[in-house]
Each structure stands twice: as structure tokens, then as C-alpha cells.
Design an enzyme around this catalytic site. Sequence first.
Site, PDB file in Angstrom:
ATOM      1  N   GLU A 193      10.419 -11.980  40.494  1.00 22.17           N
ATOM      2  CA  GLU A 193      11.142 -12.616  41.595  1.00 22.17           C
ATOM      3  C   GLU A 193      11.390 -11.540  42.628  1.00 22.17           C
ATOM      4  O   GLU A 193      11.787 -10.430  42.289  1.00 22.17           O
ATOM      5  CB  GLU A 193      12.463 -13.182  41.079  1.00 22.17           C
ATOM      6  CG  GLU A 193      13.428 -13.638  42.138  1.00 22.17           C
ATOM      7  CD  GLU A 193      14.822 -13.860  41.587  1.00 22.17           C
ATOM      8  OE1 GLU A 193      15.785 -13.683  42.352  1.00 22.17           O
ATOM      9  OE2 GLU A 193      14.959 -14.192  40.395  1.00 22.17           O
ATOM     10  N   ASP A 232      12.460 -17.198  36.953  1.00 24.09           N
ATOM     11  CA  ASP A 232      13.902 -17.443  36.944  1.00 24.09           C
ATOM     12  C   ASP A 232      14.108 -18.945  37.087  1.00 24.09           C
ATOM     13  O   ASP A 232      14.008 -19.490  38.177  1.00 24.09           O
ATOM     14  CB  ASP A 232      14.554 -16.675  38.094  1.00 24.09           C
ATOM     15  CG  ASP A 232      16.052 -16.906  38.188  1.00 24.09           C
ATOM     16  OD1 ASP A 232      16.602 -17.680  37.384  1.00 24.09           O
ATOM     17  OD2 ASP A 232      16.682 -16.315  39.088  1.00 24.09           O
ATOM     18  N   ASN A 263      16.915 -20.489  36.523  1.00 19.44           N
ATOM     19  CA  ASN A 263      18.283 -20.736  36.995  1.00 19.44           C
ATOM     20  C   ASN A 263      18.986 -21.850  36.222  1.00 19.44           C
ATOM     21  O   ASN A 263      19.829 -22.571  36.774  1.00 19.44           O
ATOM     22  CB  ASN A 263      18.292 -21.038  38.505  1.00 19.44           C
ATOM     23  CG  ASN A 263      18.575 -19.784  39.330  1.00 19.44           C
ATOM     24  OD1 ASN A 263      19.460 -19.006  38.998  1.00 19.44           O
ATOM     25  ND2 ASN A 263      17.812 -19.587  40.390  1.00 19.44           N
ATOM     26  N   HIS A 293      19.101  -9.188  36.574  1.00 19.22           N
ATOM     27  CA  HIS A 293      18.257  -9.776  35.536  1.00 19.22           C
ATOM     28  C   HIS A 293      17.653  -8.663  34.698  1.00 19.22           C
ATOM     29  O   HIS A 293      17.649  -7.498  35.096  1.00 19.22           O
ATOM     30  CB  HIS A 293      17.110 -10.577  36.158  1.00 19.22           C
ATOM     31  CG  HIS A 293      17.540 -11.812  36.887  1.00 19.22           C
ATOM     32  ND1 HIS A 293      17.454 -13.078  36.349  1.00 19.22           N
ATOM     33  CD2 HIS A 293      18.054 -11.973  38.132  1.00 19.22           C
ATOM     34  CE1 HIS A 293      17.878 -13.964  37.224  1.00 19.22           C
ATOM     35  NE2 HIS A 293      18.259 -13.311  38.319  1.00 19.22           N
TER      36      HIS A 293
END
Length: 232
Positions: free
Chosen positions: A11, A124, A126, A223
Site C-alpha cells: 500500500e 489492506d 481494512n 502495518h
Amino acid sequence: WSSDVCSSDLETKAVKEDVDHHLFTELGYHDYWFSAEKKGYSGVAILTKTPADQVLYGNGIAQSDAEGRVIRADFGDVTVVNAYFPSGTSGDERQAYKYVWLDEFLNHINELRQTRPQLLITGDYNIAHREIDIHDPKGNKKSSGFLPEERAWMDKWLSHDLIDTFRHLNPEQTGAYSWWSQRFPSVRLNNKGWRIDYISVTGNLAPRIKAAAIYPDVKHSDHCPVYVELGK
């Protein structure tokens, strides 16, 4: 992920031109980037030591592509999709868009697998799927990323013959998180985290899952890396 192809999926916030990406080349990687139109907003990238047969930037859905959320790379019979799922933490409007995006993305994956049936979908997400995936499920039951509707979408996602590779090999492991809030340093020190980064594979790749791990000691951001190894 790791297999005959050694690849990392990221990301990003920066665009390729603002990064000294030649360092990746010097380490033997090919790097593919897809960034949001709004500079510094969001994006995804793939680093790989084996050049991709084909790279597609975006998924053909206007808002998702404007936000740089999906990149695809084909390696032989396996397709890697790196996706940065929207967050709903900034308010109701973004939470509503998150639900739209989730359904659009699942439809996209189901269409893609008609021609590319062996998929690895990382990024990711989320979303913390189960109570085991978050340090405080009761305290976060109304938090974006752990809402009932989001968790139900993860159920639906996996019901489409998709495998959560980490849980496939570690079904009951607790304290396995990939994200910690940076607002309070003690959160990470005390491992008060969320598992919101996933590597999913289509069911036809399940027999090839050899290892899956999370590396919380790597502290380059809020992360940490997640990993899967696929055998031949």
C-alpha cells in the site's frame, strides 16, 4: 507472497516519481505502481523478482481507479491482485462508499476468475473479520473496520471459494495482528492491534499453501508484513 515468483505487494501514499525506486531495481526487483489521482492520497504497488507477464492498472471502476486501489499482475497461470480497500473511519460518506466498493470488488473478482481462475488477492482489507482478529472486540463493535456489516461481507467473501491463508494454517491463533493505531505508542507495545491485512487465494490454490505468517516485529509503519508461501 512467495513461490516460483518472489513478490511483495504494498500500500503506498507516494507516487513512483517521488521515490528513489531505482533502489528496487538494484536489488533485482521489477516495480509496478498505481497511484491515486490526488497526490499522496492512496495507491498500490507490486515488487517482484520475476517480471510479470502482464500488468493491469485499476479494475475499470471509475472512483476506485481514481483512488489507485487495485493493481493486477499475471505470472503464468497465477494472477496476483493487490488491493487497498477503503476505510470508513473518516465519516458516514466514506463508510457508505466502502460498502459500495466492497460489492464492486467482489463482483470484479468473480468476473476475473472466469478467465483467470487461480487468484491471489492481497492487501489492506481494512476489516477485522472475527473477534479473534481484534484485541478488543466488545469495545470496537461500533468501530469502522469491525462493524457487523463489514464482518458479514468477509463471510460472503470467503463463501465464494476464497481462502484466508493465515487462518487456513492458524485457525485459532490469538494476538496475531497486522495493524496498530499510531495515536498511542503503548498500543503497539501492548499488542492492542487488528488483523486487517490479508492474503486470500482461490480454493484451487489451497493445496499449494505451504506457510503463512505475520511479522509484527517489522515496524516500518503502522502495518506490518503478512506472508504466504505457495508450493508448486
